[in-house]
Structure formats: C-alpha cells, structure tokens
Design a protein around this motif. Structure first.
Motif, PDB file in Angstrom:
ATOM      1  N   UNK A   1      -3.664   5.016  -2.401  1.00  0.00           N
ATOM      2  CA  UNK A   1      -4.650   5.540  -1.455  1.00  0.00           C
ATOM      3  C   UNK A   1      -4.800   7.049  -1.611  1.00  0.00           C
ATOM      4  N   UNK A   2      -5.910   7.633  -1.114  1.00  0.00           N
ATOM      5  CA  UNK A   2      -6.089   9.081  -1.174  1.00  0.00           C
ATOM      6  C   UNK A   2      -5.000   9.813  -0.392  1.00  0.00           C
ATOM      7  N   UNK A   3      -4.738  11.069  -0.772  1.00  0.00           N
ATOM      8  CA  UNK A   3      -3.743  11.874  -0.080  1.00  0.00           C
ATOM      9  C   UNK A   3      -4.093  12.103   1.381  1.00  0.00           C
ATOM     10  N   UNK A   4      -3.084  12.073   2.249  1.00  0.00           N
ATOM     11  CA  UNK A   4      -3.303  12.230   3.683  1.00  0.00           C
ATOM     12  C   UNK A   4      -3.973  13.554   4.022  1.00  0.00           C
ATOM     13  N   UNK A   5      -3.631  14.605   3.291  1.00  0.00           N
ATOM     14  CA  UNK A   5      -4.127  15.939   3.601  1.00  0.00           C
ATOM     15  C   UNK A   5      -5.276  16.366   2.696  1.00  0.00           C
ATOM     16  N   UNK A   6      -5.975  15.386   2.137  1.00  0.00           N
ATOM     17  CA  UNK A   6      -7.062  15.722   1.215  1.00  0.00           C
ATOM     18  C   UNK A   6      -8.264  16.286   1.974  1.00  0.00           C
TER      19      UNK A   6
ATOM     20  N   UNK B   1      -9.708   9.497  -5.306  1.00  0.00           N
ATOM     21  CA  UNK B   1     -10.868   9.514  -4.421  1.00  0.00           C
ATOM     22  C   UNK B   1     -11.160   8.144  -3.827  1.00  0.00           C
ATOM     23  N   UNK B   2     -10.561   7.107  -4.380  1.00  0.00           N
ATOM     24  CA  UNK B   2     -10.790   5.752  -3.911  1.00  0.00           C
ATOM     25  C   UNK B   2      -9.450   5.041  -3.757  1.00  0.00           C
ATOM     26  N   UNK B   3      -9.522   3.830  -3.232  1.00  0.00           N
ATOM     27  CA  UNK B   3      -8.332   2.989  -3.144  1.00  0.00           C
ATOM     28  C   UNK B   3      -8.222   2.193  -4.439  1.00  0.00           C
ATOM     29  N   UNK B   4      -7.088   2.313  -5.118  1.00  0.00           N
ATOM     30  CA  UNK B   4      -6.861   1.629  -6.399  1.00  0.00           C
ATOM     31  C   UNK B   4      -5.928   0.442  -6.185  1.00  0.00           C
TER      32      UNK B   4
ATOM     33  N   UNK C   1       0.839  -1.193   0.000  1.00  0.00           N
ATOM     34  CA  UNK C   1       0.000   0.000   0.000  1.00  0.00           C
ATOM     35  C   UNK C   1       0.878   1.248   0.000  1.00  0.00           C
ATOM     36  N   UNK C   2       0.443   2.255  -0.769  1.00  0.00           N
ATOM     37  CA  UNK C   2       1.223   3.485  -0.957  1.00  0.00           C
ATOM     38  C   UNK C   2       0.493   4.647  -0.286  1.00  0.00           C
ATOM     39  N   UNK C   3       1.177   5.283   0.680  1.00  0.00           N
ATOM     40  CA  UNK C   3       0.626   6.434   1.391  1.00  0.00           C
ATOM     41  C   UNK C   3       1.445   7.685   1.072  1.00  0.00           C
ATOM     42  N   UNK C   4       0.850   8.845   1.335  1.00  0.00           N
ATOM     43  CA  UNK C   4       1.561  10.104   1.160  1.00  0.00           C
ATOM     44  C   UNK C   4       0.593  11.247   1.017  1.00  0.00           C
ATOM     45  N   UNK C   5       1.097  12.460   1.126  1.00  0.00           N
ATOM     46  CA  UNK C   5       0.251  13.632   0.952  1.00  0.00           C
ATOM     47  C   UNK C   5      -0.041  13.860  -0.527  1.00  0.00           C
ATOM     48  N   UNK C   6      -0.994  14.754  -0.784  1.00  0.00           N
ATOM     49  CA  UNK C   6      -1.331  15.127  -2.149  1.00  0.00           C
ATOM     50  C   UNK C   6      -0.076  15.631  -2.873  1.00  0.00           C
ATOM     51  N   UNK C   7       0.080  15.192  -4.118  1.00  0.00           N
ATOM     52  CA  UNK C   7       1.125  15.684  -5.025  1.00  0.00           C
ATOM     53  C   UNK C   7       2.546  15.292  -4.641  1.00  0.00           C
TER      54      UNK C   7
END
Length: 278
Positions: free
Chosen positions: A118-123, A91-94, A59-65
């Motif tokens: 996954x969606x951005x942490x700061x979305x 907007x969803x988990x891919x 699974x890949x996490x991180x902030x937007x951009x």
C-alpha cells in the motif's frame, strides 16, 4: 498443518452465504440505488471469489521508506516490486502472489497467499491512496505494519485505527541492521512492552532486515596481502515468515471466514443506509 474444526468449516460456509445474501439484496435494489452501489457490487463479487478460492490477503502498511516493498521482495524471494531510495513510489495498491510460502488453506487446493503493498502513510497528497489503503485493510486477513524506528504519532494513530478493524496485526521492526545490538534490543523492548502493549500482542512484534546495507569484508590472500570488498548480506525475514505461517497454520480458514462475514455485514449495512437515504 492444523486441520480446521467442524465449527470453523461451518463459519466459512456461513461467510460465503452472507456475501451471497448481500449480493441478492443488491440485485433487488432500484436502478438509482444500483448506480450508487456499483462499487460495492464489484467489491462483494471480488470478496466472494476470494472466499471460494481460499485467497488469503496479507496487507503491508507503513510510512514512506520503512522498507515495505523490500520486505515483500524478501518474503517472495525475488524483486517483484520496485524499491526507490527516495521513497513514496507506491502510488497504487499492489498485489503480489507469495507462491513459495509453503501454505495452503486446508480443503482448498487452489488457495493462494497474496501480499498487498500500500502507499506510504505519510505520503503527500495521498487522500485517494489513503482510501485505497483502508479498503485493502478491510479486505485483508492479516496486517503487517512496518516501522524502522520507535513509532511516531502518525504511525501510532494508524495502528490504533487498524486495531479497530479486528484483524491480526504483526508489527515488523525493519532495518535492524542499522542499529547496534544494544540499540536494537532497547527499541524492540520499547515497541513490544511500552508503545504497543495494548495494540499488538507481544508475540506479534518481529525483527527483520529486508534490504541490509552493504558490509565491508577484509580478504587476506595467500601471500598475506589484504584487500577490501563490500558485500550485501542476504535479507533476514526468517522470524517474520515463521510467525505468519504459524498464524495461518492455526487460523487460516477461520481468518477467511471472519473477514468474509464482517465484510458482508458492513456492505449490508451500507445498502440499508443508502436505501433509507434515497
């Protein structure tokens, strides 16, 4: 490829048995309890399929951009997820199969490696998406946390929370092409030796340039004239891919077993708590 030990194979079989026992507990629930636990039933069924198929989820996490989607595209070798320069598109988990990674769980010929975006942490307005991201982390066998600078408070808090899930974490310092060599090495040292010293092991901090910016080249013709041409260098994810495959080679089946056992124990506790509550 390292062959799993007899003990690891036993743990893998025990993990499958744990999930099956938890499913049996759900079958014995009342209709009212089953209504509350419908989602848990579906998730446990999926975890059982994941284990028996040998599906490793990263699974890949991180902030937007920060370049999460671009990183997945670079690893897979083709554009399989959209990349929007505005950020915040996920907007969803891919789930993206990583078919060309060259790894197979020993003894499971049909095994598959899946990258989970996954969606951005700061979305903004991402409460539901945050829940989806947490569930993806619980299901995952390995976590990639992507940043493109020194970690901020939001990222540090998220990393600290993910560390409590007891999964291997790779800190991916992406967009290194935006920094000079001196800046890059200083940031790398800060992340590795200061900020995350007690959260991410030194060997799990890696550098990438998943979607490098264009570089200007000066081309000289035979007559001595020159012209300018802009080209985008190929992605650089060699270090990341090597570290992922090294971890899987050493611990692939063990990670599946541990994840399955922890997941079954958590859902079993949920069943017990709900039955008491009801």
């Amino acid at each position: 490829m390292n062959e799993p030990t007899v003990q690891t194979e036993d743990h893998y079989r025990q993990a499958i048995a744990s999930v099956e026992r938890t499913l049996d507990r759900l079958r014995g629930c009342t209709d009212a309890e089953k209504q509350h636990l419908r989602r848990d039933w579906d998730q446990l069924q999926e975890m059982l399929r994941k284990l028996t198929d040998g599906r490793v989820e990263i699974v890949v996490f991180g902030e937007i951009s920060t370049g999460k989607s671009a990183l997945i595209n670079a690893l897979v070798g083709e554009a399989v997820t959209a990349v929007d320069v505005r950020g915040g598109w996920t907007k969803e988990v891919w789930h993206v199969p990583w078919d060309g990674c060259g790894y197979c769980v020993p003894g499971l010929a049909q095994s598959q490696i899946v990258l989970v975006d996954t969606p951005g942490l700061n979305e903004v307005g991402g409460a539901d998406r945050g829940l989806m991201a947490r569930e993806a982390a619980e299901r995952s066998d390995l976590i990639l946390f992507v940043t493109d600078s020194d970690v901020n408070e939001t990222e540090f808090s998220a990393l600290s929370a993910l560390a409590k899930i007891h999964k291997p974490i790779l800190l991916v310092f992406n967009k290194i092409d935006l920094y000079s060599r001196e800046q890059r090495m200083r940031l790398f040292e800060v992340l590795r030796d200061e900020r995350l010293k007690h959260i991410v092991p030194t060997e799990n901090v890696v550098l990438t340039a998943a979607d490098p910016r264009e570089v200007e080249y000066i081309l000289e013709a035979a007559d001595g004239s020159t012209r300018s041409q802009w080209r985008r260098p190929p992605p650089d994810v060699v270090q990341l891919k090597a570290r992922i495959l090294e971890i899987l080679d050493q611990e692939g089946l063990a990670l599946l077993a541990l994840n399955g056992a922890l997941y079954a124990a958590d859902r079993s506790d949920r069943v017990a708590a709900l039955r008491v509550e009801l």
